[in-house]
Design a protein around this motif. Structure first.
Motif, PDB file in Angstrom:
ATOM      1  N   CYS A  56       0.833  -1.190   0.000  1.00 43.88           N
ATOM      2  CA  CYS A  56       0.000   0.000   0.000  1.00 43.88           C
ATOM      3  C   CYS A  56       0.877   1.252   0.000  1.00 43.88           C
ATOM      4  O   CYS A  56       1.817   1.355   0.792  1.00 43.88           O
ATOM      5  N   VAL A  57       0.565   2.183  -0.894  1.00 48.16           N
ATOM      6  CA  VAL A  57       1.369   3.411  -0.961  1.00 48.16           C
ATOM      7  C   VAL A  57       1.017   4.386   0.156  1.00 48.16           C
ATOM      8  O   VAL A  57       1.778   5.317   0.417  1.00 48.16           O
ATOM      9  N   GLU A  58      -0.110   4.167   0.835  1.00 44.47           N
ATOM     10  CA  GLU A  58      -0.513   5.062   1.930  1.00 44.47           C
ATOM     11  C   GLU A  58       0.123   4.670   3.258  1.00 44.47           C
ATOM     12  O   GLU A  58       0.652   5.508   3.966  1.00 44.47           O
ATOM     13  N   ASP A  59       0.036   3.369   3.620  1.00 48.95           N
ATOM     14  CA  ASP A  59       0.524   2.971   4.946  1.00 48.95           C
ATOM     15  C   ASP A  59       1.618   1.910   4.926  1.00 48.95           C
ATOM     16  O   ASP A  59       2.102   1.502   5.976  1.00 48.95           O
ATOM     17  N   GLY A  60       2.023   1.437   3.731  1.00 49.04           N
ATOM     18  CA  GLY A  60       3.121   0.482   3.629  1.00 49.04           C
ATOM     19  C   GLY A  60       2.748  -0.961   3.907  1.00 49.04           C
ATOM     20  O   GLY A  60       3.614  -1.838   3.866  1.00 49.04           O
ATOM     21  N   PHE A  61       1.465  -1.243   4.175  1.00 47.29           N
ATOM     22  CA  PHE A  61       1.045  -2.624   4.435  1.00 47.29           C
ATOM     23  C   PHE A  61       1.333  -3.490   3.219  1.00 47.29           C
ATOM     24  O   PHE A  61       1.022  -3.117   2.087  1.00 47.29           O
ATOM     25  N   CYS A  62       1.916  -4.679   3.448  1.00 46.73           N
ATOM     26  CA  CYS A  62       2.204  -5.623   2.370  1.00 46.73           C
ATOM     27  C   CYS A  62       1.330  -6.853   2.511  1.00 46.73           C
ATOM     28  O   CYS A  62       1.056  -7.310   3.632  1.00 46.73           O
ATOM     29  N   GLY A  63       0.896  -7.385   1.384  1.00 52.69           N
ATOM     30  CA  GLY A  63       0.092  -8.600   1.407  1.00 52.69           C
ATOM     31  C   GLY A  63       0.202  -9.363   0.104  1.00 52.69           C
ATOM     32  O   GLY A  63       0.584  -8.815  -0.923  1.00 52.69           O
ATOM     33  N   VAL A  64      -0.104 -10.664   0.164  1.00 54.75           N
ATOM     34  CA  VAL A  64      -0.242 -11.485  -1.031  1.00 54.75           C
ATOM     35  C   VAL A  64      -1.703 -11.391  -1.430  1.00 54.75           C
ATOM     36  O   VAL A  64      -2.591 -11.755  -0.657  1.00 54.75           O
ATOM     37  N   TYR A  65      -1.961 -10.889  -2.613  1.00 51.47           N
ATOM     38  CA  TYR A  65      -3.331 -10.676  -3.063  1.00 51.47           C
ATOM     39  C   TYR A  65      -3.793 -11.722  -4.068  1.00 51.47           C
ATOM     40  O   TYR A  65      -4.992 -11.847  -4.310  1.00 51.47           O
ATOM     41  N   ALA A  66      -2.873 -12.454  -4.654  1.00 44.19           N
ATOM     42  CA  ALA A  66      -3.230 -13.548  -5.565  1.00 44.19           C
ATOM     43  C   ALA A  66      -2.019 -14.450  -5.706  1.00 44.19           C
ATOM     44  O   ALA A  66      -0.871 -13.980  -5.675  1.00 44.19           O
ATOM     45  N   ASP A  67      -2.257 -15.743  -5.824  1.00 46.89           N
ATOM     46  CA  ASP A  67      -1.182 -16.669  -6.184  1.00 46.89           C
ATOM     47  C   ASP A  67      -1.802 -17.904  -6.809  1.00 46.89           C
ATOM     48  O   ASP A  67      -2.914 -18.298  -6.472  1.00 46.89           O
ATOM     49  N   TRP A  68      -1.065 -18.461  -7.758  1.00 47.73           N
ATOM     50  CA  TRP A  68      -1.591 -19.611  -8.482  1.00 47.73           C
ATOM     51  C   TRP A  68      -0.460 -20.462  -9.013  1.00 47.73           C
ATOM     52  O   TRP A  68       0.654 -20.007  -9.226  1.00 47.73           O
ATOM     53  N   LYS A  69      -0.806 -21.743  -9.195  1.00 51.71           N
ATOM     54  CA  LYS A  69       0.152 -22.741  -9.668  1.00 51.71           C
ATOM     55  C   LYS A  69       0.253 -22.708 -11.187  1.00 51.71           C
ATOM     56  O   LYS A  69      -0.735 -22.486 -11.880  1.00 51.71           O
ATOM     57  N   ILE A  70       1.447 -22.958 -11.675  1.00 45.83           N
ATOM     58  CA  ILE A  70       1.693 -23.097 -13.111  1.00 45.83           C
ATOM     59  C   ILE A  70       2.004 -24.574 -13.356  1.00 45.83           C
ATOM     60  O   ILE A  70       2.948 -25.117 -12.779  1.00 45.83           O
TER      61      ILE A  70
END
Length: 155
Positions: A129-143
């Motif tokens: 997040c550019v406002e508060d710096g919070f980081c998260g995984v928002y999507a992940d998928w297998k190939i």
């Protein structure tokens, strides 16, 4: 985010993990922790239209599409475009990524988890997040197909 908070020209570790230029230290550290020690290549998302690094992102469990906050240019992450249709979504229609602070604008990076042969086995989309710096995984998928080299350029 300040320019001096970004990882410089990129870094590589002994296990083959690579962090590309332009990924903030906070997001790189978060993604390295999120992938449980697997060798990865982490690449920053950069707008092909204007070079911007701040995005609004639509996500579901198996894909992401980013829109530049500066110019509005859109791009899919990795192979998301191949599955970005109502038939593929089933009960998982994409929605806007949002931070707990209410912001919907992010620095974005992609961690490509690599198999023993160097092929991409997993795609993880991390947002800061550019406002508060919070980081998260928002999507992940297998190939689960080969070849996968083309995915490394689709960030």
């Amino acid at each position: 985010m300040h320019d001096d908070d970004r990882v410089g020209g990129g870094a590589q570790t002994g296990d083959g993990t690579q962090v590309g230029a332009g990924v903030s230290a906070e997001l790189a550290d978060f993604l390295l922790e999120a992938v449980d020690g697997r060798p990865v290549r982490i690449a920053a998302c950069v707008c092909g239209g204007c070079g911007g690094r701040v995005f609004r992102v639509l996500v579901n469990a198996s894909g992401a599409e980013r829109a530049c906050a500066g110019c509005g240019s859109r791009a899919f992450v990795a192979d998301s475009g191949e599955y970005w249709n109502e038939e593929s979504w089933e009960d998982d229609e994409p929605g806007p990524a949002g931070c707990l602070c209410g912001s919907e604008t992010f620095e974005a990076a992609v961690a490509f988890s690599l198999g023993g042969d160097g092929s991409v086995r997993w795609v993880t989309v991390g947002l800061r997040c550019v406002e508060d710096g919070f980081c998260g995984v928002y999507a992940d998928w297998k190939i689960d197909y080969l070849p996968t080299d083309h995915l490394l350029t689709l960030v």
